[in-house]
Design a protein around this motif. Sequence first.
Motif, PDB file in Angstrom:
ATOM      1  N   VAL A   1     -25.355 -81.843  54.658  1.00 12.27           N
ATOM      2  CA  VAL A   1     -26.250 -80.814  54.134  1.00 12.27           C
ATOM      3  C   VAL A   1     -27.590 -81.463  53.824  1.00 12.27           C
ATOM      4  N   HIS A   2     -28.653 -80.799  54.216  1.00 15.38           N
ATOM      5  CA  HIS A   2     -29.992 -81.309  53.947  1.00 15.38           C
ATOM      6  C   HIS A   2     -30.228 -81.307  52.442  1.00 15.38           C
ATOM      7  N   GLU A   3     -30.849 -82.354  51.958  1.00 18.42           N
ATOM      8  CA  GLU A   3     -31.094 -82.476  50.520  1.00 18.42           C
ATOM      9  C   GLU A   3     -31.909 -81.313  49.950  1.00 18.42           C
ATOM     10  N   ALA A   4     -32.646 -80.610  50.791  1.00 21.00           N
ATOM     11  CA  ALA A   4     -33.446 -79.469  50.332  1.00 21.00           C
ATOM     12  C   ALA A   4     -32.704 -78.141  50.432  1.00 21.00           C
ATOM     13  N   ASN A   5     -31.465 -78.158  50.872  1.00 18.32           N
ATOM     14  CA  ASN A   5     -30.697 -76.923  51.044  1.00 18.32           C
ATOM     15  C   ASN A   5     -29.765 -76.749  49.836  1.00 18.32           C
ATOM     16  N   GLY A   6     -30.368 -76.443  48.698  1.00 20.73           N
ATOM     17  CA  GLY A   6     -29.633 -76.331  47.445  1.00 20.73           C
ATOM     18  C   GLY A   6     -28.577 -75.243  47.444  1.00 20.73           C
ATOM     19  N   ARG A   7     -28.850 -74.127  48.083  1.00 17.86           N
ATOM     20  CA  ARG A   7     -27.880 -73.031  48.112  1.00 17.86           C
ATOM     21  C   ARG A   7     -26.594 -73.486  48.786  1.00 17.86           C
ATOM     22  N   ALA A   8     -26.725 -74.118  49.950  1.00 14.98           N
ATOM     23  CA  ALA A   8     -25.542 -74.590  50.673  1.00 14.98           C
ATOM     24  C   ALA A   8     -24.849 -75.707  49.899  1.00 14.98           C
ATOM     25  N   SER A   9     -25.604 -76.646  49.393  1.00 14.60           N
ATOM     26  CA  SER A   9     -25.020 -77.764  48.645  1.00 14.60           C
ATOM     27  C   SER A   9     -24.230 -77.264  47.438  1.00 14.60           C
ATOM     28  N   GLY A  10     -24.767 -76.273  46.751  1.00 20.62           N
ATOM     29  CA  GLY A  10     -24.070 -75.701  45.601  1.00 20.62           C
ATOM     30  C   GLY A  10     -22.747 -75.067  45.991  1.00 20.62           C
ATOM     31  N   PHE A  11     -22.732 -74.353  47.101  1.00 17.35           N
ATOM     32  CA  PHE A  11     -21.483 -73.752  47.560  1.00 17.35           C
ATOM     33  C   PHE A  11     -20.468 -74.835  47.907  1.00 17.35           C
ATOM     34  N   TYR A  12     -20.909 -75.860  48.638  1.00 16.37           N
ATOM     35  CA  TYR A  12     -19.980 -76.916  49.055  1.00 16.37           C
ATOM     36  C   TYR A  12     -19.354 -77.601  47.841  1.00 16.37           C
ATOM     37  N   ARG A  13     -20.160 -77.874  46.822  1.00 17.20           N
ATOM     38  CA  ARG A  13     -19.620 -78.490  45.600  1.00 17.20           C
ATOM     39  C   ARG A  13     -18.606 -77.553  44.932  1.00 17.20           C
ATOM     40  N   LYS A  14     -18.957 -76.289  44.838  1.00 15.43           N
ATOM     41  CA  LYS A  14     -18.060 -75.321  44.220  1.00 15.43           C
ATOM     42  C   LYS A  14     -16.728 -75.249  44.979  1.00 15.43           C
ATOM     43  N   PHE A  15     -16.786 -75.417  46.281  1.00 16.01           N
ATOM     44  CA  PHE A  15     -15.582 -75.349  47.104  1.00 16.01           C
ATOM     45  C   PHE A  15     -14.722 -76.609  46.961  1.00 16.01           C
ATOM     46  N   GLY A  16     -15.324 -77.687  46.492  1.00 13.20           N
ATOM     47  CA  GLY A  16     -14.566 -78.923  46.286  1.00 13.20           C
ATOM     48  C   GLY A  16     -15.085 -80.139  47.025  1.00 13.20           C
ATOM     49  N   PHE A  17     -16.130 -79.975  47.810  1.00 12.36           N
ATOM     50  CA  PHE A  17     -16.721 -81.114  48.503  1.00 12.36           C
ATOM     51  C   PHE A  17     -17.519 -81.953  47.504  1.00 12.36           C
ATOM     52  N   ALA A  18     -17.543 -83.263  47.744  1.00  6.72           N
ATOM     53  CA  ALA A  18     -18.305 -84.173  46.892  1.00  6.72           C
ATOM     54  C   ALA A  18     -19.116 -85.112  47.776  1.00  6.72           C
ATOM     55  N   PRO A  19     -20.303 -85.509  47.320  1.00  5.94           N
ATOM     56  CA  PRO A  19     -21.095 -86.467  48.100  1.00  5.94           C
ATOM     57  C   PRO A  19     -20.309 -87.766  48.286  1.00  5.94           C
ATOM     58  N   SER A  20     -20.376 -88.323  49.489  1.00  8.01           N
ATOM     59  CA  SER A  20     -19.658 -89.563  49.792  1.00  8.01           C
ATOM     60  C   SER A  20     -20.507 -90.794  49.498  1.00  8.01           C
ATOM     61  N   GLY A  21     -21.801 -90.577  49.319  1.00  4.17           N
ATOM     62  CA  GLY A  21     -22.726 -91.695  49.166  1.00  4.17           C
ATOM     63  C   GLY A  21     -23.461 -92.019  50.452  1.00  4.17           C
ATOM     64  N   VAL A  22     -23.036 -91.409  51.564  1.00  3.11           N
ATOM     65  CA  VAL A  22     -23.688 -91.627  52.853  1.00  3.11           C
ATOM     66  C   VAL A  22     -24.815 -90.609  53.003  1.00  3.11           C
ATOM     67  N   THR A  23     -25.984 -91.090  53.360  1.00  3.67           N
ATOM     68  CA  THR A  23     -27.099 -90.218  53.722  1.00  3.67           C
ATOM     69  C   THR A  23     -27.711 -90.755  55.007  1.00  3.67           C
ATOM     70  N   VAL A  24     -28.284 -89.859  55.779  1.00  6.14           N
ATOM     71  CA  VAL A  24     -28.949 -90.242  57.023  1.00  6.14           C
ATOM     72  C   VAL A  24     -30.267 -89.481  57.109  1.00  6.14           C
ATOM     73  N   PRO A  25     -31.246 -90.033  57.823  1.00  5.75           N
ATOM     74  CA  PRO A  25     -32.494 -89.291  57.994  1.00  5.75           C
ATOM     75  C   PRO A  25     -32.231 -87.961  58.694  1.00  5.75           C
ATOM     76  N   ALA A  26     -32.857 -86.922  58.216  1.00  8.88           N
ATOM     77  CA  ALA A  26     -32.738 -85.613  58.870  1.00  8.88           C
ATOM     78  C   ALA A  26     -33.474 -85.661  60.200  1.00  8.88           C
ATOM     79  N   PRO A  27     -32.834 -85.192  61.254  1.00  8.22           N
ATOM     80  CA  PRO A  27     -33.502 -85.192  62.560  1.00  8.22           C
ATOM     81  C   PRO A  27     -34.596 -84.133  62.621  1.00  8.22           C
ATOM     82  N   GLY A  28     -35.448 -84.271  63.590  1.00  9.00           N
ATOM     83  CA  GLY A  28     -36.476 -83.262  63.824  1.00  9.00           C
ATOM     84  C   GLY A  28     -37.623 -83.356  62.854  1.00  9.00           C
ATOM     85  N   SER A  29     -38.309 -82.249  62.700  1.00  4.30           N
ATOM     86  CA  SER A  29     -39.538 -82.225  61.913  1.00  4.30           C
ATOM     87  C   SER A  29     -39.320 -81.864  60.449  1.00  4.30           C
TER      88      SER A  29
END
Length: 183
Positions: free
Chosen positions: A142-170
Amino acid sequence: MDYLIRPVRAEEWLKVKELRLMALEDPAAPVAYLETRAQAAARPDSFWQDRAKGASHGGDARQFVAENKNGEWTGTVVVLVEPAGTESVLGAASSVTQAHLVGVYVRPEFRGTGLTEQLFRSAIEWAWSLDAPKLERVRLFVHEANGRASGFYRKFGFAPSGVTVPAPGSSGGREVEMVLGRP
């Protein structure tokens, strides 16, 4: 509202294409998807036919769609099976065999109805049901700027793994890997 959640069928490729184009028109699309509407619209029919066929059966990928009582497609999620060592489109390889959720979309008028939870439950139940390969976890980015999606994923039970990668594109920024362990 009641929804029918089911895998796509190979012959539904045109509806797969239409829903994807709709998703790419969403205001969050620049940080939610790795392609633009123009790129997707330019793909030949054979691409969409292969995509629907590949996600309709087998154990490598499955696309789930939600239909309302009128038969309208209201949302979707795709599950990709990644054997250990497989590098995702974002370049983040994993040492474990896992499912990768991509292409999450719910039409705006159906958001907040519990539909996304139903789609995720179906996708994850399918992933856990696979005998071979036996999956250790489910991941998504999930893109760090996509708070709505990130909030849903956390609520569902997903947790950050500590891995981040550069977002592709512009869009810039970073994509955050979130994981859900096997119960």
